[in-house]
Design an enzyme around this catalytic site. Structure first.
Site, PDB file in Angstrom:
ATOM      1  N   TYR A 147       0.840  -1.195   0.000  1.00  0.00           N
ATOM      2  CA  TYR A 147       0.000   0.000   0.000  1.00  0.00           C
ATOM      3  C   TYR A 147       0.869   1.237   0.000  1.00  0.00           C
ATOM      4  O   TYR A 147       2.009   1.228   0.457  1.00  0.00           O
ATOM      5  CB  TYR A 147      -0.980  -0.041   1.174  1.00  0.00           C
ATOM      6  N   PHE A 168       3.636   9.773   4.184  1.00  0.00           N
ATOM      7  CA  PHE A 168       4.003   9.105   2.937  1.00  0.00           C
ATOM      8  C   PHE A 168       4.779   7.851   3.329  1.00  0.00           C
ATOM      9  O   PHE A 168       5.840   7.938   3.946  1.00  0.00           O
ATOM     10  CB  PHE A 168       4.889  10.001   2.068  1.00  0.00           C
ATOM     11  N   GLU A 169       4.239   6.713   2.974  1.00  0.00           N
ATOM     12  CA  GLU A 169       4.983   5.468   3.124  1.00  0.00           C
ATOM     13  C   GLU A 169       4.460   4.465   2.106  1.00  0.00           C
ATOM     14  O   GLU A 169       3.262   4.429   1.814  1.00  0.00           O
ATOM     15  CB  GLU A 169       4.898   4.904   4.547  1.00  0.00           C
ATOM     16  N   ILE A 170       5.365   3.707   1.540  1.00  0.00           N
ATOM     17  CA  ILE A 170       5.014   2.596   0.658  1.00  0.00           C
ATOM     18  C   ILE A 170       5.547   1.346   1.335  1.00  0.00           C
ATOM     19  O   ILE A 170       6.747   1.247   1.609  1.00  0.00           O
ATOM     20  CB  ILE A 170       5.611   2.770  -0.745  1.00  0.00           C
TER      21      ILE A 170
END
Length: 380
Positions: free
Chosen positions: A182, A266-268
């Site tokens: 995600y 913001f992180e993936i």
């Protein structure tokens, strides 16, 4: 005009009958695929999110996910418009919007109108959004009053609910259950640069677990007991540690908490990390300690502490080329091959002066026995 032959009449009746049956079939098909299911809604809610990724080239089960209020429609539209222009118009990854209340039709229409990608809306389960069972309302109210003027959101109950949810529940929502990755997105942020590649695919191809853009220092008053609580978990659960760990980014050689963290707006993330037994054990340990409410443990320092302890440095990636602004900090790449794809405002060079970014480059992994030694050191 000559009368129609009996054979022609029968043929005409057959054609009309077939057309009528097709029209009825189309009506039934449309009514089946447009209904809502449970607490979710989308263009095609009967199709799982994981099967609604149109980027068949990568075949990745991934989505862009936001926890957002109805009142943040304008800011969320701004973010999605930028993401479409910079990246997702070429990939059509699904968008998943989550809310502790039902989304309004205005919000749904406002988001759907921006993209050709599948759009899903979900309401949070009641058991995921609320006071931790390990704290009391009376003590929480005392803590809110005590911290009201000490730091941002010091007196905010809803902010603490959000931090706890993002720390231990977002990846458990039914709409995310089939996803492998995600990308967390937020309203009122800016994406400065075109993204000509697929960050999800980059994560998978390079065996990365956690990706970020900005790494500031957390305010000390919000995490006064986070490291002490964490060190107890480490000593009680040594089997969850890998042979090597990147813990030195968040804790120095004297066992002092640096307060460095990945800014998780913001992180993936490879979601197998959050779903792991180790991470769940760590979250439950923190939840029982009460710091989400009695202090103001944010999901950013929690995610960062967990990633640094449970992962190796080479499993964590700085997306330096993704220029990004969230109120408070901005990052824009300064390397010519990256900056040529960007349009940035002034004051966007934070990461090139960040102590935490500098430390990320300087320190490396340490062995498991060294991690245990750090956790066992007496308080400073």
């Amino acid at each position: 005009m000559a009368p129609m032959s009996p054979r022609f009449k029968r043929l005409l009746v057959a054609v009309v009958t077939l057309l009528s049956m097709f029209a009825v079939y189309r009506t039934l098909d449309i009514s089946t695929t447009s209904r809502s299911v449970g607490t979710t809604d989308t263009y095609i809610p009967d199709v799982p999110v994981s099967q609604n990724v149109t980027n068949s080239g990568s075949n990745l089960r991934a989505a862009l996910v936001a926890l957002v209020r109805n009142s943040e429609l304008s800011g969320m539209r701004s973010t999605v418009r930028q993401l479409e222009d910079r990246f997702n118009n070429r990939h059509s990854y699904p968008y998943i919007f989550l809310n502790d209340e039902e989304f309004t039709e205005e919000f749904k229409d406002g988001m759907r109108s921006l993209t050709k990608a599948p759009v899903y809306f979900g309401k949070l389960p009641k058991e995921h959004w609320g006071l931790s069972p390990y704290v009391t309302e009376e003590k929480v109210q005392e803590a809110l009053e005590h911290n009201r003027d000490r730091y941002l959101y010091g007196g905010s109950y809803s902010y603490r609910l959000m931090c706890r949810y993002q720390s231990g529940f977002v990846y458990k929502h039914a709409l995310l259950k089939d996803l492998d990755y995600y990308w967390r997105i937020e309203p009122d942020v800016h994406y400065y640069c075109d993204i000509p590649y697929d960050p999800f695919k980059y994560m998978k191809d390079n065996k990365l677990i956690y990706g970020y853009t900005i790494s500031p220092v957390e305010k000390a008053e919000t995490v006064e007991t986070l490291w002490d609580t964490t060190r107890k978990w480490i000593l009680e659960n040594p089997d969850y540690l890998q042979d090597k760990s990147f813990i030195h980014w968040v804790v120095n050689e004297k066992s002092v908490y640096t307060r460095c963290h990945f800014w998780s707006n913001f992180e993936i993330v490879d979601l197998s990390f959050y779903r792991s037994e180790a991470y769940e054990s760590y979250f439950q340990h923190l939840d029982r300690a009460g710091g989400f409410f009695y202090e103001r443990w944010g999901d950013a320092p929690v995610h960062s502490m967990a990633a640094s302890i449970l992962l190796r440095k080479e499993q964590i990636h700085w997306f330096e080329d993704i220029g990004y602004h969230h109120p408070g900090y901005s990052h824009c790449p300064n390397k010519p091959e990256m900056s040529a794809r960007c349009v940035c405002g002034g004051g966007s060079d934070y990461m090139y002066h960040s102590m935490c970014n500098r430390r990320f480059g300087e320190v490396g992994n340490i062995y498991k026995d060294q991690v245990l030694e750090l956790a066992a050191m007496p308080d400073k």
